[in-house]
Design an enzyme around this catalytic site. Structure first.
Site, PDB file in Angstrom:
ATOM      1  N   ILE A 284       0.841  -1.206   0.000  1.00 14.29           N
ATOM      2  CA  ILE A 284       0.000   0.000   0.000  1.00 14.29           C
ATOM      3  C   ILE A 284       0.872   1.251   0.000  1.00 14.29           C
ATOM      4  O   ILE A 284       0.578   2.244  -0.678  1.00 14.29           O
ATOM      5  CB  ILE A 284      -0.967   0.007   1.199  1.00 14.29           C
ATOM      6  CG1 ILE A 284      -1.932  -1.186   1.129  1.00 14.29           C
ATOM      7  CG2 ILE A 284      -1.753   1.319   1.260  1.00 14.29           C
ATOM      8  CD1 ILE A 284      -2.828  -1.347   2.350  1.00 14.29           C
TER       9      ILE A 284
ATOM     10  N   ASP B 137      12.121  -0.858   6.668  1.00 10.99           N
ATOM     11  CA  ASP B 137      13.178  -1.843   6.958  1.00 10.99           C
ATOM     12  C   ASP B 137      13.198  -2.986   5.946  1.00 10.99           C
ATOM     13  O   ASP B 137      14.017  -3.908   6.051  1.00 10.99           O
ATOM     14  CB  ASP B 137      13.055  -2.387   8.390  1.00 10.99           C
ATOM     15  CG  ASP B 137      11.827  -3.262   8.599  1.00 10.99           C
ATOM     16  OD1 ASP B 137      11.036  -3.445   7.640  1.00 10.99           O
ATOM     17  OD2 ASP B 137      11.649  -3.763   9.732  1.00 10.99           O
TER      18      ASP B 137
ATOM     19  N   ILE C 111      11.632   1.563  12.363  1.00 10.38           N
ATOM     20  CA  ILE C 111      10.821   2.612  13.006  1.00 10.38           C
ATOM     21  C   ILE C 111      11.049   2.670  14.516  1.00 10.38           C
ATOM     22  O   ILE C 111      10.684   3.659  15.161  1.00 10.38           O
ATOM     23  CB  ILE C 111       9.309   2.430  12.719  1.00 10.38           C
ATOM     24  CG1 ILE C 111       8.819   1.035  13.132  1.00 10.38           C
ATOM     25  CG2 ILE C 111       9.006   2.728  11.262  1.00 10.38           C
ATOM     26  CD1 ILE C 111       7.320   0.838  13.046  1.00 10.38           C
TER      27      ILE C 111
ATOM     28  N   TYR D 172      -1.796  -9.432  16.415  1.00  9.43           N
ATOM     29  CA  TYR D 172      -1.688  -8.366  15.413  1.00  9.43           C
ATOM     30  C   TYR D 172      -2.786  -7.327  15.623  1.00  9.43           C
ATOM     31  O   TYR D 172      -2.512  -6.122  15.725  1.00  9.43           O
ATOM     32  CB  TYR D 172      -1.786  -8.955  14.003  1.00  9.43           C
ATOM     33  CG  TYR D 172      -2.065  -7.936  12.927  1.00  9.43           C
ATOM     34  CD1 TYR D 172      -1.139  -6.932  12.627  1.00  9.43           C
ATOM     35  CD2 TYR D 172      -3.268  -7.959  12.214  1.00  9.43           C
ATOM     36  CE1 TYR D 172      -1.403  -5.988  11.642  1.00  9.43           C
ATOM     37  CE2 TYR D 172      -3.525  -7.019  11.226  1.00  9.43           C
ATOM     38  CZ  TYR D 172      -2.602  -6.036  10.953  1.00  9.43           C
ATOM     39  OH  TYR D 172      -2.863  -5.097   9.979  1.00  9.43           O
TER      40      TYR D 172
ATOM     41  N   LYS E 237      -2.432  -3.432  17.017  1.00  9.41           N
ATOM     42  CA  LYS E 237      -2.946  -2.290  16.258  1.00  9.41           C
ATOM     43  C   LYS E 237      -3.906  -1.449  17.107  1.00  9.41           C
ATOM     44  O   LYS E 237      -3.882  -0.212  17.057  1.00  9.41           O
ATOM     45  CB  LYS E 237      -3.650  -2.776  14.985  1.00  9.41           C
ATOM     46  CG  LYS E 237      -2.696  -3.136  13.855  1.00  9.41           C
ATOM     47  CD  LYS E 237      -1.979  -1.909  13.318  1.00  9.41           C
ATOM     48  CE  LYS E 237      -1.224  -2.183  12.032  1.00  9.41           C
ATOM     49  NZ  LYS E 237      -0.504  -0.994  11.545  1.00  9.41           N
TER      50      LYS E 237
ATOM     51  N   VAL F 259      -6.628 -12.418  -2.838  1.00 10.13           N
ATOM     52  CA  VAL F 259      -6.857 -12.210  -4.269  1.00 10.13           C
ATOM     53  C   VAL F 259      -5.593 -12.531  -5.062  1.00 10.13           C
ATOM     54  O   VAL F 259      -5.635 -13.264  -6.064  1.00 10.13           O
ATOM     55  CB  VAL F 259      -7.318 -10.757  -4.553  1.00 10.13           C
ATOM     56  CG1 VAL F 259      -7.378 -10.492  -6.061  1.00 10.13           C
ATOM     57  CG2 VAL F 259      -8.683 -10.497  -3.923  1.00 10.13           C
TER      58      VAL F 259
END
Length: 314
Positions: A12, A32, A58, A146, A150, A190
């Site tokens: 993205i 990275d 980061i 995960y 987030k 996909v």
């Protein structure tokens, strides 16, 4: 403007970078390369507004301190560990990258008063219970480390907005797909289905295949991400983006391969983290950003298949 994109060499991220360069902003990338690759951004290296692709972490405070001397106007924070199964196998790495890493980037945004757009995920939500889909008021119920990481990072980002009067936006795109997405096991459904189709292989579906996904074409996603940075109207908000239509994985497989004999079902690798129905209600993005997806699922699949063919990923 001067703009930093963390994770800008990723799937993205590279589309966000392209959009920003098309809009004639000065763009820096910090990545990275654990998910992204230099090949993704090779085409930008000669662009007059492309300033640097820094290979770095980061979580590295020293790199961030040096980088933020460039007086950024916006930081699009897309850098993260993104694989659900990896987070289950090794939650510490995901926590450190997605929570600690976000904290370090946030600190620099606070010190330099830089607007942050934080890329979260639809995986923080519970399933959609009605045909109107999931909006931002829907219950959250992270079912993997995960998603938990987030959500923790989201709360940190929003707290900085309130505590320091920092312009921040939390964005929750639904399942994004398209060119430059990996076609291997860590890629999106996909891309994997199309690659298997083109290679003459079977398509494997985890579980019974009735789980649904709201699939957003990547260029539409990038338009949404960029718009969230440009507009003050979403500062302090959580905003969804999706197609607004969901499709069962069984039906997606049939749409892509068009041969039911090449579809098989296998045991789910993480059934405990499966969300049975993902359907996005993006009305808030439409109202505040005047954003809507431009590509139908069929159009997006066609463009993705053409890219996979043309890049010899088969």
């Amino acid at each position: 403007m001067n703009i930093l994109v963390t994770g800008g060499a990723g799937f993205i991220g590279r589309w966000v970078v392209k959009h920003l360069l098309d809009d004639k902003h000065n763009v820096w990338i910090l990545d990275d390369l654990s998910n992204g690759s230099k090949e993704n951004v090779e085409v930008f290296l000669t662009h007059p507004n492309f300033k640097a692709c820094i290979v770095g972490d980061i979580k590295n405070k020293k790199i961030l301190e040096q980088l933020f001397n460039n007086k950024f106007d916006i930081c699009y924070h897309l850098g993260a560990s993104i694989n659900v199964q990896d987070s289950i196998d090794d939650p510490e790495t995901t926590f450190n990258n997605d929570v600690v890493g976000t904290f370090q980037v946030l600190e620099q945004c606070r010190i330099h008063q830089v607007k942050m757009i934080f890329m979260s995920t639809c995986m923080v939500y519970e399933r959609a219970y009605d045909e109107n889909g999931i909006d931002e008021s829907n219950n959250v119920k992270p079912a993997s480390p995960y998603a938990g990481a987030k959500l923790a990072a989201e709360n940190m980002v929003l707290s900085y907005g309130d505590a320091y009067d920092l312009p921040v936006v939390v964005i929750r795109p639904f399942n994004t797909y398209g060119p430059f997405q990996k076609t291997g096991g860590e890629g999106g459904v996909v891309a994997i289905f199309i690659k298997n189709k083109l290679e003459g292989k079977e398509i494997s579906i985890y579980g019974d295949g009735t789980q649904t996904r709201d699939l957003l074409y990547v260029e539409d996603c990038a338009d949404f991400v960029v718009a969230s940075g440009y507009a003050d109207s979403v500062n302090g908000h959580i905003v969804n983006a999706g197609l607004g239509k969901d499709i069962a994985i069984n039906d997606l497989a049939k749409l892509i391969i068009q041969d039911e004999n090449r579809i098989k079902h296998v045991a789910h690798i993480h059934p405990q983290s499966e969300i049975a129905k993902l359907l996005c209600n993006y009305q808030k993005a439409k109202n505040l950003l005047e954003w809507e997806p431009k590509h139908t699922l069929e159009e997006g699949i066609k463009k993705t298949e053409a890219w996979i063919r043309n890049t010899n990923l088969i």
